[in-house]
Design an enzyme around this catalytic site. Structure first.
Site, PDB file in Angstrom:
ATOM      1  N   CYS A   2       0.835  -1.186   0.000  1.00 44.56           N
ATOM      2  CA  CYS A   2       0.000   0.000   0.000  1.00 44.56           C
ATOM      3  C   CYS A   2       0.873   1.240   0.000  1.00 44.56           C
ATOM      4  O   CYS A   2       2.085   1.166  -0.221  1.00 44.56           O
ATOM      5  CB  CYS A   2      -0.913  -0.002   1.235  1.00 44.56           C
ATOM      6  SG  CYS A   2      -1.879  -1.515   1.435  1.00 44.56           S
ATOM      7  N   ARG A  50      -4.870   1.696  -0.336  1.00 47.22           N
ATOM      8  CA  ARG A  50      -4.817   0.244  -0.166  1.00 47.22           C
ATOM      9  C   ARG A  50      -4.760  -0.505  -1.489  1.00 47.22           C
ATOM     10  O   ARG A  50      -5.543  -0.244  -2.406  1.00 47.22           O
ATOM     11  CB  ARG A  50      -6.041  -0.245   0.621  1.00 47.22           C
ATOM     12  CG  ARG A  50      -5.950  -1.751   0.931  1.00 47.22           C
ATOM     13  CD  ARG A  50      -7.156  -2.276   1.666  1.00 47.22           C
ATOM     14  NE  ARG A  50      -6.939  -3.702   2.000  1.00 47.22           N
ATOM     15  CZ  ARG A  50      -7.907  -4.535   2.310  1.00 47.22           C
ATOM     16  NH1 ARG A  50      -9.170  -4.128   2.372  1.00 47.22           N
ATOM     17  NH2 ARG A  50      -7.616  -5.806   2.571  1.00 47.22           N
ATOM     18  N   LEU A  51      -3.809  -1.446  -1.562  1.00 49.97           N
ATOM     19  CA  LEU A  51      -3.780  -2.483  -2.583  1.00 49.97           C
ATOM     20  C   LEU A  51      -4.171  -3.772  -1.874  1.00 49.97           C
ATOM     21  O   LEU A  51      -3.408  -4.313  -1.076  1.00 49.97           O
ATOM     22  CB  LEU A  51      -2.383  -2.603  -3.201  1.00 49.97           C
ATOM     23  CG  LEU A  51      -2.213  -3.638  -4.311  1.00 49.97           C
ATOM     24  CD1 LEU A  51      -3.022  -3.268  -5.541  1.00 49.97           C
ATOM     25  CD2 LEU A  51      -0.738  -3.788  -4.689  1.00 49.97           C
ATOM     26  N   ILE A  53      -4.607  -7.372  -0.840  1.00 48.94           N
ATOM     27  CA  ILE A  53      -3.914  -8.639  -1.094  1.00 48.94           C
ATOM     28  C   ILE A  53      -4.402  -9.733  -0.148  1.00 48.94           C
ATOM     29  O   ILE A  53      -4.694 -10.849  -0.558  1.00 48.94           O
ATOM     30  CB  ILE A  53      -2.387  -8.468  -0.936  1.00 48.94           C
ATOM     31  CG1 ILE A  53      -1.854  -7.378  -1.888  1.00 48.94           C
ATOM     32  CG2 ILE A  53      -1.674  -9.805  -1.179  1.00 48.94           C
ATOM     33  CD1 ILE A  53      -1.965  -7.713  -3.356  1.00 48.94           C
ATOM     34  N   ASN A  76       2.083  -0.474   5.305  1.00 48.81           N
ATOM     35  CA  ASN A  76       2.428  -0.887   3.947  1.00 48.81           C
ATOM     36  C   ASN A  76       3.310  -2.114   4.054  1.00 48.81           C
ATOM     37  O   ASN A  76       4.368  -2.074   4.675  1.00 48.81           O
ATOM     38  CB  ASN A  76       3.181   0.247   3.229  1.00 48.81           C
ATOM     39  CG  ASN A  76       3.819  -0.204   1.927  1.00 48.81           C
ATOM     40  OD1 ASN A  76       3.295  -1.073   1.232  1.00 48.81           O
ATOM     41  ND2 ASN A  76       4.956   0.386   1.595  1.00 48.81           N
ATOM     42  N   GLY A  77       2.882  -3.231   3.441  1.00 46.16           N
ATOM     43  CA  GLY A  77       3.719  -4.426   3.457  1.00 46.16           C
ATOM     44  C   GLY A  77       2.927  -5.693   3.698  1.00 46.16           C
ATOM     45  O   GLY A  77       1.704  -5.732   3.513  1.00 46.16           O
ATOM     46  N   GLU A  78       3.632  -6.729   4.112  1.00 46.33           N
ATOM     47  CA  GLU A  78       3.029  -8.020   4.441  1.00 46.33           C
ATOM     48  C   GLU A  78       3.804  -8.647   5.599  1.00 46.33           C
ATOM     49  O   GLU A  78       5.045  -8.667   5.580  1.00 46.33           O
ATOM     50  CB  GLU A  78       3.065  -8.992   3.248  1.00 46.33           C
ATOM     51  CG  GLU A  78       2.383  -8.504   1.982  1.00 46.33           C
ATOM     52  CD  GLU A  78       0.867  -8.429   2.084  1.00 46.33           C
ATOM     53  OE1 GLU A  78       0.305  -8.893   3.102  1.00 46.33           O
ATOM     54  OE2 GLU A  78       0.247  -7.886   1.147  1.00 46.33           O
ATOM     55  N   ASP A 101      -3.459  -9.268   8.149  1.00 43.90           N
ATOM     56  CA  ASP A 101      -2.197  -9.210   8.888  1.00 43.90           C
ATOM     57  C   ASP A 101      -2.037  -7.859   9.575  1.00 43.90           C
ATOM     58  O   ASP A 101      -1.277  -7.739  10.533  1.00 43.90           O
ATOM     59  CB  ASP A 101      -1.009  -9.509   7.964  1.00 43.90           C
ATOM     60  CG  ASP A 101      -0.899  -8.549   6.798  1.00 43.90           C
ATOM     61  OD1 ASP A 101      -1.934  -8.041   6.329  1.00 43.90           O
ATOM     62  OD2 ASP A 101       0.233  -8.323   6.313  1.00 43.90           O
ATOM     63  N   GLY A 371      13.650 -12.664  -7.459  1.00 46.71           N
ATOM     64  CA  GLY A 371      14.854 -13.288  -6.912  1.00 46.71           C
ATOM     65  C   GLY A 371      15.870 -12.333  -6.333  1.00 46.71           C
ATOM     66  O   GLY A 371      17.027 -12.730  -6.107  1.00 46.71           O
TER      67      GLY A 371
END
Length: 632
Positions: A2, A50-51, A53, A76-78, A101, A371
């Site tokens: 986000c 907000r995005l 997920i 913002n994040g996971e 989360d 990666g």
């Protein structure tokens, strides 16, 4: 993934207002097109884009309040291990109203205070307001995967996921930073090693740190919650274990955690060891048929198509091939937009490839695995063996010297240019002065040493006295890898990854930067990273069943390159590129004659000066934006 923004009014000058806050969040709509929210009280303003997920329901929109209204958060994040943390918290009596989360962070903070940050496995930047204690807590993940920028002055403490959000609401902060321009042009150095950015008063919030702002005392306190501790990491992850099996277990777990989402997950695929290992793991370990996205060029030196197709075939993926050559005629326009989303000049032309890949991803998936990080952790770049040679010389045994001779022999056979990264003293020490000429390439004329990079007037404005303090580890190679992670390379790469992906509302996840893998790698003996002619040996060995044989035995690294050197000479946009590069001379930063010398030397093939010419090009485009020539 986000966008967050907010500020604390210190003096009463910037009274909290929805209008000012919405200016900040509207500037980041690309980071979160699914929902928005703003909340203010007398001194604190918190905004969010907000995005969606995880837990797509509107009840998980932000700012989010705890069930008792004591805490409010923008984030913002996971947090990938939120499922396990939630179970732990419920057993201790925590209450939840969502499956997000975000709420796990709120309840973990209530239960553990700032100790909760070391329990998180993920990427994050958040602001949490404790209304009972009248304290605002800002926190950023261990490696700075998620961006957070701040301005701290006498009137306000301002923060946002992107610098453009700060400048939109506080235009007086649009002041280019001469210090970073002086670092960037010759060396391509980047923000974050000392908090400095391309704007003079905007700083990067420190990685692996939190700040507590006490509203009653008007004081702030910064604390670093995670530090490099090679001995601790060794005991935690290496001692008494099989390194290959341990890495395999950690890698599989890291990939599995990053598949957690309520939307479809895809993967970037360059055809190299790192991205191919991730795609292979998803297929073989988790039985997933995944969308892959790859950059394909016509130029032989930039084309990895044969390896990409082998991975796609082995892993039965749903492949998508993006061809940036098709857009080369509009290169400057795309580079302007790229620069806008990055908020600063970009490092190298390969970012254009990554940007065009993300453009191709848009609308197909919302989450991508990538990666990034493996090269810096496991010695993937061609320059690292030169550092490892000195470790072998330090051991001074017959076997270590034999290993060193093998390495320089392979360099001589496969990539003579990279011998220039190895000191002559090391070569002479290993093979003797009579034989050293066999291994050292003849240097082409070093034009850069015979020109003046900056004008005297510009240098008189620069006062750069900062020196990075390198972290010391048990070997020269591990010292270099550690500092590339913390101070030099990874901060650049993560900024680029975030800028490219969020431009198209895509969340990028990086399994190799799972903190457990990082700690393992920092304590791992160099012999598992470089063995004979193989870099990233442990990755190749542990993931061998995930990879086609041709990919596992690849030695030359590319990684979404772009043929900018050729475009300067004969591309469809070469005249427009030249115009922008030469116009930079009018800014009295680099002498006009220097720009002319570098450009003509490249065109006449006296050397490859595409790197510094690209930086001049990118810097000019960014400065035009700072001069209010808007792009979007």
């Amino acid at each position: 993934m986000c966008g967050i923004a907010g500020y604390i009014d210190k003096s009463g000058k910037y009274k909290t207002s929805h209008e000012l806050l919405k200016k900040m969040t509207d500037k980041m709509i690309h980071r979160g097109p699914d929902a928005e929210g703003q909340w203010i009280d007398k001194r604190v303003a918190l905004g969010h884009r907000r995005l969606s997920i995880i837990d797509l329901d509107a009840k998980s929109n932000q700012p989010m309040f705890s069930h008792d209204k004591r805490f409010v958060i923008i984030y913002n994040g996971e947090i990938y291990n939120y499922v396990e943390l939630k179970e732990e918290l419920v057993k201790k009596g925590a209450c939840f109203k969502t499956n997000s989360d975000t709420e796990v962070i709120l309840e973990a903070y209530r239960m553990y205070g700032t100790d909760c940050f070391n329990k998180f496995n993920g990427m994050w930047a958040f602001a949490l307001y404790d209304m009972e204690e009248q304290k605002v807590i800002l926190c950023r993940d261990r490696f700075g995967i998620k961006p957070l920028y701040i301005v701290d002055n006498n009137n306000a403490f301002i923060f946002a996921s992107e610098m453009k959000a700060i400048i939109e609401a506080f235009p007086n902060e649009n002041i280019p930073n001469e210090v970073w321009i002086s670092r960037y042009i010759p060396y391509s150095r980047w923000e974050d090693s000392d908090g400095e950015c391309f704007y003079k008063n905007i700083k990067g919030f420190p990685r692996a740190s939190y700040m507590i702002y006490d509203l009653q005392k008007n004081t702030s306190k910064y604390v670093q919650y995670w530090k490099v501790d090679e001995r601790l990491f060794y005991e935690k992850w290496i001692h008494g274990r099989n390194p290959v099996k341990t890495f395999k277990k950690l890698f599989d777990s890291a990939v599995g955690l990053r598949l957690r989402a309520d939307v479809e997950v895809g993967a970037c695929l360059s055809g190299g060891i790192d991205s191919s290992s991730i795609v292979g793991c998803v297929y073989k370990k988790y039985k997933g048929r995944i969308h892959t996205f790859s950059s394909i060029y016509k130029d032989k030196d930039c084309n990895e198509e044969k390896y990409i197709r082998k991975v796609n075939k082995k892993c039965r993926t749903i492949p998508h091939y993006i061809k940036p050559d098709d857009y080369e005629g509009n290169f400057i326009n795309h580079l302007e937009k790229l620069t806008y989303y990055h908020d600063q000049p970009t490092m190298e032309a390969s970012l254009y490839s990554g940007y065009m890949v993300m453009k191709g991803v848009h609308g197909a998936v919302k989450v991508l695995l990538d990666g990034q990080g493996a090269d810096e952790l496991f010695a993937g770049y061609e320059t690292y063996p030169g550092t490892y040679l000195y470790d072998l010389l330090d051991k001074n045994t017959f076997l270590s010297r034999l290993e060193g001779i093998k390495i320089i022999s392979i360099f001589r056979k496969e990539n003579l240019d990279y011998l220039e990264t190895i000191g002559t003293d090391a070569v002479v020490n290993l093979v003797g002065i009579k034989n050293s000429f066999l291994f050292k390439a003849v240097k082409e004329q070093d034009i850069l040493k015979n020109i003046q990079i900056f004008t005297d007037e510009f240098l008189n404005q620069v006062k750069d006295q900062y020196q990075v303090t390198d972290i010391q580890c048990s070997s020269r190679l591990n010292t270099r890898l550690c500092n590339d992670l913390v101070n030099y390379v990874i901060p650049q790469i993560l900024h680029n990854e975030d800028g490219n992906s969020m431009a198209f509302s895509i969340e990028s996840r990086v399994p190799f930067l799972d903190y457990r893998i990082v700690e393992f790698a920092l304590a791992l003996d160099a012999k598992y990273k470089i063995k004979n002619k193989w870099s990233k040996w442990i990755v190749r060995e542990a993931c061998k069943n995930y990879l086609p044989r041709a990919v596992r035995r690849r030695r030359k690294k590319m990684g979404f390159p772009a043929p900018f050197g050729r475009w300067l000479c004969e591309g469809k946009s070469k005249d427009e590129i030249a115009e922008v590069i030469y116009s930079f001379g009018n800014r009295n930063i680099v002498p006009k004659e220097t720009i002319d010398r570098l450009y003509k030397a490249h065109i006449d093939k006296e050397g490859d000066f595409s790197g510094i010419l690209f930086r001049i090009l990118s810097l000019e485009l960014w400065l035009r934006m700072s001069d209010n020539q808007k792009v979007g």
